[in-house]
Write a protein that holds these residues in place. Structure first.
Motif, PDB file in Angstrom:
ATOM      1  N   GLY A 423       1.017  -0.931   1.379  1.00 28.70           N
ATOM      2  CA  GLY A 423       1.919  -1.049   2.078  1.00 28.70           C
ATOM      3  C   GLY A 423       1.836  -0.842   3.323  1.00 28.70           C
ATOM      4  O   GLY A 423       0.959  -0.474   3.950  1.00 28.70           O
ATOM      5  N   VAL A 424       2.835  -1.515   4.006  1.00 26.42           N
ATOM      6  CA  VAL A 424       2.788  -1.427   5.793  1.00 26.42           C
ATOM      7  C   VAL A 424       4.467  -0.946   6.019  1.00 26.42           C
ATOM      8  O   VAL A 424       5.190  -1.249   5.421  1.00 26.42           O
ATOM      9  CB  VAL A 424       2.369  -2.707   6.358  1.00 26.42           C
ATOM     10  CG1 VAL A 424       0.928  -3.144   5.963  1.00 26.42           C
ATOM     11  CG2 VAL A 424       3.408  -3.697   6.024  1.00 26.42           C
ATOM     12  N   VAL A 425       4.446  -0.095   7.208  1.00 27.85           N
ATOM     13  CA  VAL A 425       5.503   0.216   7.668  1.00 27.85           C
ATOM     14  C   VAL A 425       6.291  -0.558   8.747  1.00 27.85           C
ATOM     15  O   VAL A 425       5.523  -1.000   9.537  1.00 27.85           O
ATOM     16  CB  VAL A 425       5.514   1.562   8.165  1.00 27.85           C
ATOM     17  CG1 VAL A 425       6.797   2.222   8.781  1.00 27.85           C
ATOM     18  CG2 VAL A 425       4.799   2.612   7.314  1.00 27.85           C
ATOM     19  N   VAL A 426       7.433  -0.988   8.562  1.00 29.60           N
ATOM     20  CA  VAL A 426       8.143  -1.889   9.516  1.00 29.60           C
ATOM     21  C   VAL A 426       8.525  -0.990  10.745  1.00 29.60           C
ATOM     22  O   VAL A 426       9.189   0.254  10.604  1.00 29.60           O
ATOM     23  CB  VAL A 426       9.366  -2.412   9.073  1.00 29.60           C
ATOM     24  CG1 VAL A 426      10.247  -3.306  10.363  1.00 29.60           C
ATOM     25  CG2 VAL A 426       8.965  -3.358   7.711  1.00 29.60           C
ATOM     26  N   GLY A 441      11.284   1.378   9.465  1.00 24.78           N
ATOM     27  CA  GLY A 441      11.123   2.349   8.557  1.00 24.78           C
ATOM     28  C   GLY A 441      11.020   2.083   7.117  1.00 24.78           C
ATOM     29  O   GLY A 441      10.371   2.645   6.318  1.00 24.78           O
ATOM     30  N   ASP A 442      11.475   0.669   6.827  1.00 29.78           N
ATOM     31  CA  ASP A 442      11.143   0.056   5.521  1.00 29.78           C
ATOM     32  C   ASP A 442       9.594  -0.205   5.262  1.00 29.78           C
ATOM     33  O   ASP A 442       8.794  -0.282   6.262  1.00 29.78           O
ATOM     34  CB  ASP A 442      11.703  -1.128   5.368  1.00 29.78           C
ATOM     35  CG  ASP A 442      13.362  -1.191   5.199  1.00 29.78           C
ATOM     36  OD1 ASP A 442      13.781  -0.169   5.138  1.00 29.78           O
ATOM     37  OD2 ASP A 442      14.042  -2.297   5.210  1.00 29.78           O
ATOM     38  N   ILE A 443       9.128   0.264   4.003  1.00 31.30           N
ATOM     39  CA  ILE A 443       7.816   0.078   3.743  1.00 31.30           C
ATOM     40  C   ILE A 443       7.679  -1.120   2.954  1.00 31.30           C
ATOM     41  O   ILE A 443       8.126  -1.491   1.703  1.00 31.30           O
ATOM     42  CB  ILE A 443       7.232   1.308   2.993  1.00 31.30           C
ATOM     43  CG1 ILE A 443       7.218   2.616   3.632  1.00 31.30           C
ATOM     44  CG2 ILE A 443       5.713   0.929   2.677  1.00 31.30           C
ATOM     45  CD1 ILE A 443       6.813   3.829   3.060  1.00 31.30           C
ATOM     46  N   ILE A 444       7.092  -2.122   3.330  1.00 29.55           N
ATOM     47  CA  ILE A 444       6.835  -3.372   2.858  1.00 29.55           C
ATOM     48  C   ILE A 444       5.596  -3.415   1.573  1.00 29.55           C
ATOM     49  O   ILE A 444       4.663  -3.118   2.178  1.00 29.55           O
ATOM     50  CB  ILE A 444       6.429  -4.713   3.759  1.00 29.55           C
ATOM     51  CG1 ILE A 444       7.671  -4.739   4.574  1.00 29.55           C
ATOM     52  CG2 ILE A 444       6.171  -6.102   2.854  1.00 29.55           C
ATOM     53  CD1 ILE A 444       7.463  -6.116   5.632  1.00 29.55           C
ATOM     54  N   LEU A 445       6.041  -3.546   0.408  1.00 23.62           N
ATOM     55  CA  LEU A 445       4.922  -3.410  -0.665  1.00 23.62           C
ATOM     56  C   LEU A 445       4.300  -4.682  -1.117  1.00 23.62           C
ATOM     57  O   LEU A 445       3.322  -4.795  -1.632  1.00 23.62           O
ATOM     58  CB  LEU A 445       5.766  -2.548  -1.869  1.00 23.62           C
ATOM     59  CG  LEU A 445       6.261  -1.202  -1.345  1.00 23.62           C
ATOM     60  CD1 LEU A 445       6.961  -0.592  -2.693  1.00 23.62           C
ATOM     61  CD2 LEU A 445       5.181  -0.328  -0.891  1.00 23.62           C
ATOM     62  N   SER A 446       5.005  -5.825  -1.299  1.00 21.44           N
ATOM     63  CA  SER A 446       4.785  -6.849  -1.676  1.00 21.44           C
ATOM     64  C   SER A 446       5.632  -8.248  -0.969  1.00 21.44           C
ATOM     65  O   SER A 446       6.450  -8.033  -0.808  1.00 21.44           O
ATOM     66  CB  SER A 446       4.588  -6.999  -3.163  1.00 21.44           C
ATOM     67  OG  SER A 446       6.090  -7.114  -3.970  1.00 21.44           O
TER      68      SER A 446
END
Length: 487
Positions: A423-426, A441-446
């Motif tokens: 995951g990466v943090v926006v 703050g959203d975490i992009i998972l896929s």
């Protein structure tokens, strides 16, 4: 109309009739006998339009079922503050503090204040079993049931279920009038419906309307697929029955949507099948048990349907799967779309929780799912109930544009705390991502079901995607898919 204005209007009409001699309140012209002979023969009045179907006889429904609808009054108490400042909720240094303190007068320091409330209910067995809303009797110390013949009974709360907002009461009586139980499942949108209850304490009041929609999911986290109507329902109607035109109960009036606290055309009722299932469990075992899968779900819109290759936006999209849950053991994954359960199609995510909740623990659920562009069947053993969460996305409609996010990799501490491996943090969102509702703050998972482990991988996945992508993000304690239109 004010009285003065009403009087002036009547006077003006009287003067008009007196001066002209030809105008009255009924708009009928006065004709002398001599001139009447010269008039052409009267034209036959047009035939009144005959409706294809007569209006429903609601009076008979009220007459037959009104005696089985009861008024419920409850008494309880709540703790008061320990001092004046607690009760006034004003800073003692405020210049108005002393004024309000004197205005209110002396107040007790601590203790309890009596609380009273009212609602409605209906009798389902002749020996005194009554259904109402859980919020009507929750916390009540004394519950009184009043019948239309003015008899009053002290009621015992046999049990209540907050998740469905259903409560079962019992009074000691016999040969009581009862309602007839119908089916919400067979009810169609547009059908006439009738509510009986005690709005604002006005006992046995009837109001009517139509079914506006079915299987409504409300943002209170309830698993109930509500019936939406435009029947006038107000405080005090809670717990009362909703009838179809056959005189059968199809729901329990439970909630209204209102900005003012009063009726605004949106009323919601609990389907009678849900309520009777709760009643049966409470009466037979004294508790309520439900099935669970352990998934977080959300609705499918057209953009998400396009992203997953679905022909139409039906089903419940799985946005997360609880570790060790029945769904996890069955192999259900985030990104799966549940299209049907045990052969019953799922039109929207609001339908699934109620179906699963109605299953017994240990029962096998056959799930038809959509994964990677193909349909397959997964079998899951239903577990015991744990209230399902429904992820919501209240973002605006996505527009065209580039993804527009600045992201960074998670630190080891963030990965440990979130229990994530990737995951990466926006850090910043603009363009298409911001318009779709992705936030810092959203975490992009896929992306379209493919896990994201680095910023470079995110760029590559978005680069090879089509016009639309489904991005799974983790926000707080919830996960949800966000459809983004890349143009």
């Amino acid at each position: 109309m004010p009285v003065r204005k009403l009087k002036l209007t009547v006077l003006a009409l009287a003067l008009t009739a007196a001066l002209g001699g030809a105008y009255s309140l009924g708009h009928i012209q006065t004709i002398s006998e001599a001139s009447a002979a010269t008039l052409p023969p009267p034209v036959a009045a047009p035939q009144a339009f005959a409706p294809s179907a007569a209006l429903p006889d609601m009076g008979s429904i009220v007459e037959r079922n009104g005696p089985a609808v009861v008024n419920i009054s409850v008494t309880g108490s709540r703790k008061t503050g320990n001092n004046q400042a607690d009760q006034l909720q004003i800073d003692p240094d405020d210049p108005f503090y002393e004024f309000f303190r004197r205005f209110r007068g002396a107040q007790p320091r601590g203790g309890e204040t009596p609380v009273r409330g009212q609602g409605s209910g209906f009798i389902v067995t002749s020996d005194g079993t009554i259904l109402t809303n859980a919020h009507v009797v929750e916390g009540a110390e004394e519950v009184t049931v009043k019948l239309t013949d003015k008899r009053e009974f002290k009621a015992k709360v046999k049990g209540l279920d907050k998740a469905s907002d259903v409560a079962v009461l019992k009074i000691e009586a016999s040969n009581l009038p009862t309602v007839k139980i119908g089916s919400a499942a067979n009810t169609r949108v547009g059908e006439w419906v009738l509510a009986i209850g005690s709005p604002f304490g006005f006992e046995n009041s009837a109001s009517a309307g139509i079914v506006s929609a079915k299987s409504r999911t409300l943002p209170d986290g309830s698993y109930v697929p509500f019936i939406q109507t435009d029947v006038a329902v107000n405080p005090g109607n809670s717990g009362g029955p909703l009838f179809n035109m056959a005189g059968e109960v199809i729901g329990i009036n439970s909630q209204i949507y209102s900005r003012s606290g009063g009726y605004q055309g949106l009323s919601f009722a609990i389907p009678i099948e849900v309520a009777m299932g709760i009643e049966k469990q409470i009466v037979t075992s004294g508790k309520v048990q439900r099935g669970r899968l352990g998934v977080t779900i959300q609705d499918i819109n057209q953009s998400l349907a396009d992203s997953f290759g679905l022909k139409k936006p039906n089903g419940a999209l799985v946005s997360s799967v609880e570790k060790g849950s029945p769904a996890a053991k069955a192999g259900l994954e985030p990104g799966d779309v549940i299209l049907a359960i045990n052969g019953r199609e799922i039109a929207g995510s609001g339908e699934l929780p109620a179906i699963v909740a109605g299953m017994a623990a240990g029962e096998t659920a056959k799930l038809q799912i959509w994964r990677n562009g193909a349909s397959r069947v997964i079998e899951a053993k239903v577990g015991s109930f744990s209230e399902p969460k429904v992820a919501s996305n209240d973002s605006a409609e996505p527009n065209k544009g580039r993804l527009g996010v600045a992201v960074r990799a998670l630190t080891p501490e963030e990965q440990r705390r979130a229990e994530l491996k990737g995951g990466v943090v926006v850090e910043n969102a603009s363009g298409a991502a911001a318009r779709a509702g992705i936030q810092p703050g959203d975490i992009i998972l896929s992306v379209n079901g493919e896990a994201v482990s680095s910023t470079e991988q995110l760029r590559q996945l978005v680069g090879k995607a089509g016009k639309r992508v489904a991005i799974l993000v983790e926000r707080g304690d919830s996960r949800l898919f966000v459809p983004v239109d890349l143009g």
